[in-house]
Scaffold this motif. Structure first.
Motif, PDB file in Angstrom:
ATOM      1  N   UNK A   1       0.805  -1.223   0.000  1.00  0.00           N
ATOM      2  CA  UNK A   1       0.000   0.000   0.000  1.00  0.00           C
ATOM      3  C   UNK A   1       0.835   1.268   0.000  1.00  0.00           C
ATOM      4  N   UNK A   2       2.129   1.144  -0.245  1.00  0.00           N
ATOM      5  CA  UNK A   2       3.019   2.309  -0.224  1.00  0.00           C
ATOM      6  C   UNK A   2       3.966   2.368  -1.400  1.00  0.00           C
TER       7      UNK A   2
ATOM      8  N   UNK B   1      -8.741   1.045  -6.605  1.00  0.00           N
ATOM      9  CA  UNK B   1      -7.480   0.371  -6.910  1.00  0.00           C
ATOM     10  C   UNK B   1      -6.295   1.331  -6.717  1.00  0.00           C
ATOM     11  N   UNK B   2      -6.458   2.566  -7.164  1.00  0.00           N
ATOM     12  CA  UNK B   2      -5.348   3.531  -7.079  1.00  0.00           C
ATOM     13  C   UNK B   2      -5.022   3.905  -5.640  1.00  0.00           C
ATOM     14  N   UNK B   3      -6.050   4.064  -4.805  1.00  0.00           N
ATOM     15  CA  UNK B   3      -5.778   4.363  -3.391  1.00  0.00           C
ATOM     16  C   UNK B   3      -5.231   3.124  -2.685  1.00  0.00           C
ATOM     17  N   UNK B   4      -5.715   1.953  -3.119  1.00  0.00           N
ATOM     18  CA  UNK B   4      -5.197   0.705  -2.551  1.00  0.00           C
ATOM     19  C   UNK B   4      -3.710   0.537  -2.832  1.00  0.00           C
ATOM     20  N   UNK B   5      -3.272   0.969  -4.006  1.00  0.00           N
ATOM     21  CA  UNK B   5      -1.848   0.878  -4.347  1.00  0.00           C
ATOM     22  C   UNK B   5      -1.017   1.764  -3.435  1.00  0.00           C
ATOM     23  N   UNK B   6      -1.499   2.966  -3.215  1.00  0.00           N
ATOM     24  CA  UNK B   6      -0.719   3.949  -2.461  1.00  0.00           C
ATOM     25  C   UNK B   6      -1.675   4.858  -1.688  1.00  0.00           C
ATOM     26  N   UNK B   7      -1.771   4.611  -0.393  1.00  0.00           N
ATOM     27  CA  UNK B   7      -2.708   5.355   0.446  1.00  0.00           C
ATOM     28  C   UNK B   7      -2.394   6.842   0.541  1.00  0.00           C
ATOM     29  N   UNK B   8      -1.135   7.204   0.289  1.00  0.00           N
ATOM     30  CA  UNK B   8      -0.791   8.627   0.370  1.00  0.00           C
ATOM     31  C   UNK B   8      -1.612   9.446  -0.627  1.00  0.00           C
TER      32      UNK B   8
END
Ligand code: ATP
Ligand code: MG
Length: 408
Positions: free
Chosen positions: A102-103, A159-166
Motif C-alpha cells: 500500500x506504499x 485500486x489507485x488508493x489501494x496501491x498507495x494510500x498517500x
C-alpha cells in the motif's frame, strides 16, 4: 470550442527545451510531464519541470555525458542533469509493479510508451505531458478536469488508493491548493479507503497536510473530509461534530499559516498529541504548543502581560496567538489590532523581555559577587521580572543595585 492538441504551444524554459532536444536528437521521445504541464495549462508558473522519456537511465546518462549528472534516483529510473545551471529530473517511462504494502510498488518496469507512464500517475490533471515537437498528451481528460476544477483519479479510485494510500492526502492537498472539488467517485473512494493512511509514514502525511491546511480551499476540503482528518489525527474526534465544524471555519478565517491554523484546529493543549503523531519538525511543534496554550483561558493585552508572554514566546507566536483568539471570536478586531501593533512597537523598540536582553550579564553579576549556580539564575529571572513590571529600568547600575539588595 476545444483547441486541437497540435495547436497548443507552451513556452518551456530554455534548459527544459534543450534537454528535450538532446533526447529527441538521440532518437528518443521526451516530454515535460506532471505538475509543470498542469500549471502551464492553468496559466500559472511551474516551480519546477520534470521530464519523462523513452530513454533508459543508462541512455539518458550517455545523452548527457557532457553535463553534470546526479545519479541519486537511478534505481527508479530518474537521472538528474544540470542543464544551464538548472537541475532537471529526467525519468524513464515506467509502469509500477504490484503494490503489496500500500506504499511502494514491488518493482518498476521501464516502458517505451508514454501511455504507460501517464497511466501510473495519480490524478488526471497530473497525468498530462507536453513536448514542443510532439504536442500534448492528455489521455484521461486532464484538461477537461482543469476546466471543471475537479481532482479525479486516473483509473479506478479504489485500486489507485489501494496501491498507495498517500494519494488520499494528495487528493485533498491538490483540491485545497488548486481550489478544486474532488470528483464524486474519487471522493466516495477516499471516504471508504481512509484507513489506508494507517500504512503511510507520518512524515509523508505531514508534508501533504501542511499544503492542505494552507490551500485556498482548505475550509471546504477539511469540512467535507472530517473523517480523513480524524483518521490522521484521532484526537480531533473529541471536538464532536459541531466543535469540528466551528474549528474548521475559524481556521479557515485565519491567515494561511500552518502553525496558526493547526493551533486553531486543535483548540486546546490536550489535542496537541494529534500533531505529535504526524512527526512535524520541531519548530512547528513547539510553535503550535505555545500558540494553543494561549487560545484558551484569560488573555490580557496590557504591556506587562505581553512582556510576560514574550519571556517564553517569540514574537511570531505571540502574533499568532492574537490572530488565533481573533479568529475564534475571543477578541474583537479592534482589540486584536491594538495588541498586534503593541507587539510590533515592542519588537521595534527591542524591549527587554528575556534574560539575554538585560543590561547586565551573568558574568557581570558574578564579577559583582553573585555566586555561580542556581542562585545566579534566580537573580537574573528576578531582575527580568522587575524590568518587565517597570520596577527597575533596564540599565546596568540600577540592575546591579537591585541584585546587590537581593544577595544581602
Ligand atoms: P507540486 O510539485 O506543485 O506539488 P506536482 O504535481 O509536481 O505538484 P509532485 O509530488 O512533485 O507533484 O509529483 C510529480 C508528479 O508525479 C505528479 O504530478 C504525478 O504525476 C506523479 N506522482 C507523484 N506522487 C504520486 C503518487 N503518490 N502516485 C502517483 N503519481 C504520483
Ligand atoms: Mg513537483
Amino acid at each position: 470550442m476545444d483547441i486541437s492538441d497540435k495547436d497548443i504551444k507552451f513556452a518551456l524554459p530554455a534548459p527544459v527545451e534543450a534537454a528535450i532536444d538532446v533526447l529527441e536528437g538521440a532518437g528518443y521521445e521526451a516530454y515535460a510531464v506532471g505538475g509543470c504541464v498542469r500549471d502551464l495549462c492553468r496559466g500559472t508558473v511551474p516551480h519546477d519541470y520534470d521530464i519523462t522519456t523513452s530513454a533508459e537511465p543508462e541512455m539518458i546518462e550517455k545523452c548527457f555525458s557532457g553535463y553534470r549528472i546526479i545519479e541519486t534516483g537511478i534505481k527508479h529510473g530518474t537521472v538528474t542533469v544540470i542543464v544551464c545551471g538548472e537541475p532537471l529530473e529526467i525519468t524513464t517511462y515506467r509502469t509500477d509493479g504490484e503494490y503489496l504494502d500500500g506504499r511502494h510498488p514491488e518493482n518498476v518496469t521501464f516502458s517505451r510508451k508514454i501511455e504507460d507512464d501517464l497511466s501510473r500517475r495519480d490524478f488526471t490533471v497530473n497525468a498530462m505531458a507536453y513536448s514542443p515537437r510532439r504536442g500534448f498528451r492528455d489521455l484521461f481528460g486532464g484538461r477537461r478536469h482543469l476546466r471543471e476544477r475537479v481532482i479525479a483519479c486516473v483509473g479506478e479510485p479504489d485500486r489507485r488508493f489501494g496501491e498507495d494510500g498517500l494519494r488520499i492526502m494528495r487528493a485533498l492537498r491538490f483540491a485545497s491548493t488548486l481550489g478544486f472539488d474532488i470528483e464524486p467517485a474519487t471522493a466516495e473512494s477516499i471516504h471508504k479507503n481512509r484507513a489506508l493512511l494507517g500504512k503511510i509514514s507520518a512524515e509523508r502525511i505531514f508534508a501533504e497536510y501542511k499544503r492542505l491546511l494552507t490551500g485556498q480551499g482548505s475550509e471546504r476540503i477539511l469540512s467535507a473530509f472530517g473523517d480523513v482528518m480524524v483518521e490522521i489525527m484521532p484526537e480531533l474526534a473529541s471536538l464532536g461534530e459541531e466543535g469540528y465544524k466551528t474549528a474548521v471555519r475559524c481556521a479557515g478565517a485565519a491567515r494561511a499559516d500552518v502553525v496558526l491554523r493547526t493551533a486553531i484546529l486543535l483548540g486546546a493543549p490536550e489535542r496537541v498529541s494529534a500533531l505529535v503523531r504526524l512527526k512535524p519538525d520541531g519548530k512547528t511543534l513547539s510553535s503550535v504548543k505555545r500558540v494553543v496554550g494561549f487560545l484558551t483561558g484569560e488573555f490580557s493585552g496590557d504591556r506587562v502581560s505581553l512582556r510576560r508572554m514574550l519571556r517564553r514566546c517569540p514574537y511570531e507566536d505571540a502574533h499568532r496567538a492574537v490572530e488565533g483568539r481573533r479568529a475564534l471570536g475571543l477578541m474583537s478586531e479592534a482589540e486584536a489590532e491594538g495588541i498586534s501593533s503593541a507587539l510590533r512597537e515592542m519588537e521595534a523598540a527591542n524591549e527587554c523581555v528575556t534574560v539575554r536582553q538585560l543590561a547586565v550579564s551573568g558574568g557581570e553579576l558574578m564579577a559583582a559577587g553573585v555566586p555561580e549556580g542556581e542562585r545566579l539564575g534566580e537573580i537574573l529571572e528576578a531582575l527580568l521580572e522587575a524590568v518587565i513590571t517597570e520596577r527597575v529600568p533596564n540599565e546596568r547600575p540600577a540592575l546591579l543595585g537591585f541584585a546587590a539588595k537581593m544577595t544581602e
